[in-house]
Enzyme design. Structure first.
Site, PDB file in Angstrom:
ATOM      1  CG  HIS A  24      -0.689  -0.413   2.456  1.00  0.00           C
ATOM      2  ND1 HIS A  24       0.297   0.207   3.163  1.00  0.00           N
ATOM      3  CD2 HIS A  24      -1.163  -1.382   3.269  1.00  0.00           C
ATOM      4  CE1 HIS A  24       0.405  -0.351   4.352  1.00  0.00           C
ATOM      5  NE2 HIS A  24      -0.470  -1.331   4.424  1.00  0.00           N
ATOM      6  CG  HIS A  79      -2.931  -7.154  11.948  1.00  0.00           C
ATOM      7  ND1 HIS A  79      -3.923  -6.203  11.894  1.00  0.00           N
ATOM      8  CD2 HIS A  79      -1.961  -6.719  11.083  1.00  0.00           C
ATOM      9  CE1 HIS A  79      -3.560  -5.250  11.036  1.00  0.00           C
ATOM     10  NE2 HIS A  79      -2.384  -5.547  10.531  1.00  0.00           N
ATOM     11  CD  GLU A  81      -2.604  -4.123   6.560  1.00  0.00           C
ATOM     12  OE1 GLU A  81      -1.946  -4.002   7.606  1.00  0.00           O
ATOM     13  OE2 GLU A  81      -2.527  -3.309   5.614  1.00  0.00           O
ATOM     14  CG  ASP A  83      -0.126  -8.180   5.566  1.00  0.00           C
ATOM     15  OD1 ASP A  83      -1.179  -7.749   6.055  1.00  0.00           O
ATOM     16  OD2 ASP A  83       0.995  -7.781   5.932  1.00  0.00           O
ATOM     17  CG  HIS A 146      -0.201  -1.153  11.412  1.00  0.00           C
ATOM     18  ND1 HIS A 146      -0.510  -0.618  10.184  1.00  0.00           N
ATOM     19  CD2 HIS A 146      -0.234  -2.475  11.247  1.00  0.00           C
ATOM     20  CE1 HIS A 146      -0.693  -1.587   9.311  1.00  0.00           C
ATOM     21  NE2 HIS A 146      -0.529  -2.724   9.927  1.00  0.00           N
ATOM     22  CG  ASP A 165       1.869  -5.801  10.838  1.00  0.00           C
ATOM     23  OD1 ASP A 165       2.404  -6.567  10.013  1.00  0.00           O
ATOM     24  OD2 ASP A 165       0.718  -5.363  10.693  1.00  0.00           O
ATOM     25  CE1 TYR A 193       6.439  -4.288   8.122  1.00  0.00           C
ATOM     26  CE2 TYR A 193       6.199  -3.285  10.288  1.00  0.00           C
ATOM     27  CZ  TYR A 193       5.712  -4.096   9.280  1.00  0.00           C
ATOM     28  OH  TYR A 193       4.492  -4.702   9.422  1.00  0.00           O
ATOM     29  CG  HIS A 226       5.700  -8.489   7.753  1.00  0.00           C
ATOM     30  ND1 HIS A 226       5.179  -8.960   6.567  1.00  0.00           N
ATOM     31  CD2 HIS A 226       4.708  -7.754   8.322  1.00  0.00           C
ATOM     32  CE1 HIS A 226       3.934  -8.531   6.424  1.00  0.00           C
ATOM     33  NE2 HIS A 226       3.620  -7.803   7.480  1.00  0.00           N
TER      34      HIS A 226
END
Ligand code: FEO
Length: 401
Positions: A24, A79, A81, A83, A146, A165, A193, A226
């Site tokens: 994004h 989370h 999101e 991904d 986040h 994250d 990051y 990640h």
């Protein structure tokens, strides 16, 4: 990919996105990333997070090497999101889990993303825990670190903190552990990051680090979603200290000069300003926005105490790449910066006013700008030198505060 046993009966079951280019608006080109998921084999077989939907087949193949997918009892969604939560519906269909655990905000996110019917969702607040048999999982909500739904999972018996994250880095590699990577490279990727994802939520980072400290969590492994996993007390301390340092955002003796230019006049000004900053002993980097992606520039903004933005006046405003950078930077809300605008103009000359207003709106400590008509003459370049020196002095004063 092969699963990797990171603790006894606990497996990394993620995917490596070797060729990822965009997240994004944050460029991950040339470094790629990983989407980490973890499987705990206990009396209740538990999967922590999933991966990006494009990696469905690869993920299921990795998972199938350590478990029959239909045997998964619990799914923890730290989370939502896509991904990490993107394959949740697939896993629910394949595994038919007894429970899906998430934060209270995660429950809302699951409802908004998947519109589920009859899913066994259980919302877990900070301090609540579940038993997997030999192990427990304690949950810590980290709202806005986040996303509102974000949370951490802590397994005390294994001293393992699964952080989603937080502490992530976009690194595609065959190595799974931070101690297998060059430390400077790792810290740079952590910073990139942080600068492009986490920086607006720095107060939450500080609160979370304080919370981990106050709860006296005994952690010897930090497993983000990640990049590399931090194993051993020394690396866990490195990860925590690095995040503490990032969250504090103390001004540094560095400046970044970010600009676009039409006929090189604004560029000449940028170079003269750099000389002025160097006269004051400030480390400087020039970044032409046609040469650098805005997320590379953002990392440099994050690590610099001063940010100078230049654009010529264009159609009574500023050049589009400068507007793009200002928009991106404002959204990420970096703190404790000295700023200044500069630019050339032909007739109307709104450029420095427009940029100055942006910098002020970000609470930068703004030094008076310099603008020059058409091509900078010797006197204009002298003004630019003085601007660099003035920013250098303002930066030193800020650092001494
Ligand atoms: Fe890695 Fe917020 O997703």
């Amino acid at each position: 990919m092969r699963p990797v046993e990171i603790k006894k009966d606990i497996y990394w079951v993620g995917c490596v996105d070797w060729n990822g280019i965009d997240f994004h608006g944050y460029s991950i080109a040339r470094h790629g990333t990983t989407y980490n998921a973890y499987l705990v084999k206990d009396e209740k077989i538990t999967l922590f997070d999933t991966v990006k939907p494009e990696f469905r087949d690869e993920f299921l193949a990795t998972l199938a090497q350590v478990v029959n997918i239909e045997d998964i009892d619990y799914i923890v969604a730290n989370h939502l999101e896509p991904d990490h939560g993107g394959l949740l519906a697939d896993l629910v269909e394949l595994a038919k889990p007894e429970k899906i655990f998430c934060s209270p905000m995660g429950k809302r996110a699951i409802e908004a993303h998947f519109h589920p019917e009859g899913w066994p969702i259980e919302a877990m607040k900070t301090g609540s825990s579940i038993s997997l048999g030999q192990r427990t999982v304690q949950f810590v909500e980290t709202r806005m670190l986040h996303w509102p739904d974000s949370m951490l999972s802590y397994i005390p018996e294994d001293k393992l903190l699964i952080t989603n994250d937080a502490f992530g880095q976009n690194i595609a590699s065959s190595e799974r552990y931070a101690d297998q990577l060059d430390r400077g490279f790792l810290k740079r990727r952590m910073m990139e990051y942080y600068a492009n994802i986490v920086v607006p939520y720095s107060p939450v980072v500080e609160k979370t680090l304080d919370g981990v400290h106050e709860l006296d969590l005994d952690v010897d492994m930090v497993a983000p979603d990640h990049g590399a996993i931090f194993r051993g007390k020394e690396d866990v301390e490195f990860a925590m200290q690095t995040y503490r340092e990032f969250a504090e955002q103390k001004p540094t003796n560095r400046a970044v000069i970010v600009y676009d230019t039409m006929w090189h006049s604004t560029e000449k000004m940028a170079k003269a300003i750099a000389d002025g900053l160097m006269d004051e002993g400030v480390g400087v980097r020039l970044m032409h926005l046609k040469s650098y992606h805005h997320s590379e520039v953002m990392t440099e903004v994050f690590k610099s105490g001063a940010v100078l933005m230049g654009s010529p006046t264009h159609n009574n405003g500023i050049l589009p790449l400068v507007a793009d950078m200002l928009t991106y930077m404002k959204g990420l809300r970096p703190q404790n910066k000295v700023g200044a605008a500069f630019g050339s103009f032909g007739w109307s000359g709104e450029c420095v006013k427009t940029i100055t207003e942006w910098l002020e709106s970000m609470n930068f400590e703004v030094v008076d700008p310099v603008k020059t008509k058409h091509v900078p003459a010797k006197e204009s370049l002298e003004e630019c030198l003085e601007l660099g020196r003035a920013v250098g002095k303002a930066l030193k004063a800020k650092m001494a505060d």
